[in-house]
Design an enzyme around this catalytic site. Structure first.
Site, PDB file in Angstrom:
ATOM      1  CD  GLN A 116      -2.463   1.188   2.768  1.00  0.00           C
ATOM      2  OE1 GLN A 116      -3.171   0.233   3.054  1.00  0.00           O
ATOM      3  NE2 GLN A 116      -2.305   2.210   3.589  1.00  0.00           N
ATOM      4  CB  SER A 119       3.049   7.170   4.503  1.00  0.00           C
ATOM      5  OG  SER A 119       1.996   6.854   5.373  1.00  0.00           O
ATOM      6  CB  SER A 151       4.449  -3.063   5.328  1.00  0.00           C
ATOM      7  OG  SER A 151       4.444  -2.249   6.477  1.00  0.00           O
ATOM      8  CD  GLU A 234      -3.505   1.047   7.205  1.00  0.00           C
ATOM      9  OE1 GLU A 234      -2.284   0.874   7.064  1.00  0.00           O
ATOM     10  OE2 GLU A 234      -4.058   2.159   7.042  1.00  0.00           O
ATOM     11  CG  ASN A 359      -2.041   5.373  19.695  1.00  0.00           C
ATOM     12  OD1 ASN A 359      -2.157   4.607  18.732  1.00  0.00           O
ATOM     13  ND2 ASN A 359      -1.608   4.962  20.877  1.00  0.00           N
ATOM     14  CD  GLU A 360      -0.529  10.931  19.261  1.00  0.00           C
ATOM     15  OE1 GLU A 360       0.047  10.700  20.341  1.00  0.00           O
ATOM     16  OE2 GLU A 360      -0.311  10.267  18.228  1.00  0.00           O
TER      17      GLU A 360
END
Length: 394
Positions: A116, A119, A151, A234, A359-360
């Site tokens: 994928q 980013s 990945s 995801e 997490n944010e």
């Protein structure tokens, strides 16, 4: 076949076919592909995927039954996790019939590996700020740019690539999704070694890469909606199966910690109970999301809650394993080649709070889209992307 018979058949197949012992690194990918082909031919790959596109067309009940049996074995399926959990479901949901016909069955059978490509160095948590450009040239698109933290890209045959096709539009509206061949001319993959000592991620460069328009997923400039579909899959796939069983060799699992901990200590017992409660609660939450999805109710932003809970659970496990193991938590392998299994698992744990959205970001999504809290101010929402100073632009 009733569910009990299905589970017994799966247990027998795994007992007869799951690999035993370590596979030499140079043989790992061919070995994994051979296993996936047998898994598919036996009816245990793509269990809930539509039969029309090569899946088994069964229910979440069979999926959970197989996962519960598979936890007793170490299956070589990691390299297929992006395809099975993210890119494949996106193609089933948003791809054309021709794309589903071409890509889904080989993916499920392990014939082709997927990655994928979202980013970028200047677009991590804010994926919509990406700058990789795709410019139309007749019936193809020419792609230039860079992706990072990808990945299994070093093993991949195909990638799901999010690009910018219209810099005149606001950043979320000028994106388009493509399927790109990872071995096409102009594609360069460079592995990135992380603190575990292994190359789990890669950076990928695109230099005048030609992508046929037939490999476009969704409409031109509507790539963000396709990306949202991928991100939802995801987050669900990352957290799926938690509490339904862990790999038998996972040194931070509840089963492993119970075998090694001093359970005569009441404080240790309290920690293990806390770990069991968190694990089981997340498992039940994931089971509910899966049942709703099977009933036609897509979980939407609540998938972010599952992913956040898993990230926090993974860090709790790593912290508990470190406290229980003491100095032995940092012991390397006997040959000095790298971190031992426990040290590797502990050092990899923080990645769960970063990969698939920090997490944010998960908390922002939950706050705005699940709890209905007012969003933070966004001054760039209607500004053409070319006028923004984002990432490495401007």
């Amino acid at each position: 076949m009733n569910l009990d018979d299905y589970r017994r058949a799966a247990r027998a197949w795994l007992r007869d076919n799951a690999p035993a012992g370590e596979t030499p690194p140079e043989d790992a990918i061919p070995h994994a592909k051979h296993f996936m082909a047998r898994l598919y031919d036996a009816g245990y790959s793509g269990i809930t995927w539509p039969a029309r596109w090569g899946g088994q067309g069964l229910t979440q009940a069979e999926e959970r039954a197989f996962a519960a049996e598979a936890r007793h074995f170490s299956l070589p399926t990691y390299v297929f996790s992006i395809g099975l959990g993210m890119t494949g479901p996106t193609l089933v949901d948003r791809g054309s019939d021709e794309q589903r016909e071409r890509f889904v069955r080989p993916l499920l059978r392990g014939e082709e590996i997927w990655c994928q490509l979202f980013s970028e160095p200047g677009a991590g948590s804010d994926v919509a700020a990406l700058q990789t450009r795709a410019v139309r040239d007749g019936d193809r698109w020419i792609v230039n740019g860079q992706k990072v933290w990808t990945s299994v890209a070093q093993h991949a045959d195909w990638g799901l690539l999010l690009t910018r096709t219209n810099p005149e539009a606001p950043k979320h509206r000028g994106l388009t999704m493509f399927v790109v061949g990872m071995r096409d001319p102009g594609v360069t993959v460079r592995p990135l070694k992380d603190m575990t000592g292994r190359a789990h991620f890669n950076e990928v460069f695109f230099d005048e890469v030609a992508v046929p328009d037939a490999h476009r997923v969704g409409e031109v400039d509507d790539g963000w909606s396709v990306a949202v579909t991928t991100l939802l899959h995801e987050r669900l796939s990352i957290s799926a199966g938690v509490g339904m069983g862990r790999a038998k060799d996972d040194p931070t699992s509840l089963e492993a910690l119970r075998r090694t901990a001093d359970t005569s200590d009441p404080l240790v017992r309290d920690d293990l109970v806390e770990l069991h409660i968190r694990t089981r609660a997340l498992a039940l939450f994931n089971q509910r999301l899966a049942q709703e999805a099977e009933a036609g109710l897509f979980p939407g932003a609540r998938g972010s809650a599952a992913k956040l809970l898993l990230a926090e659970l993974t860090l709790f496990e790593a912290d508990l394993a470190t406290r229980l193991a003491g100095p032995s938590a940092v012991v390397g392998t006997r040959d000095g080649a790298g971190a031992g299994p426990l040290a590797h698992a502990i050092s990899l744990a923080p990645a769960m709070s970063l990969g698939g959205g920090t997490n944010e970001i998960m908390r922002n999504i939950i706050g705005e889209r699940v709890l209905g809290l007012p969003p933070g101010p966004r001054v760039d929402k209607t500004v053409p992307f070319k006028d923004l100073k984002v990432g490495t632009q401007g």
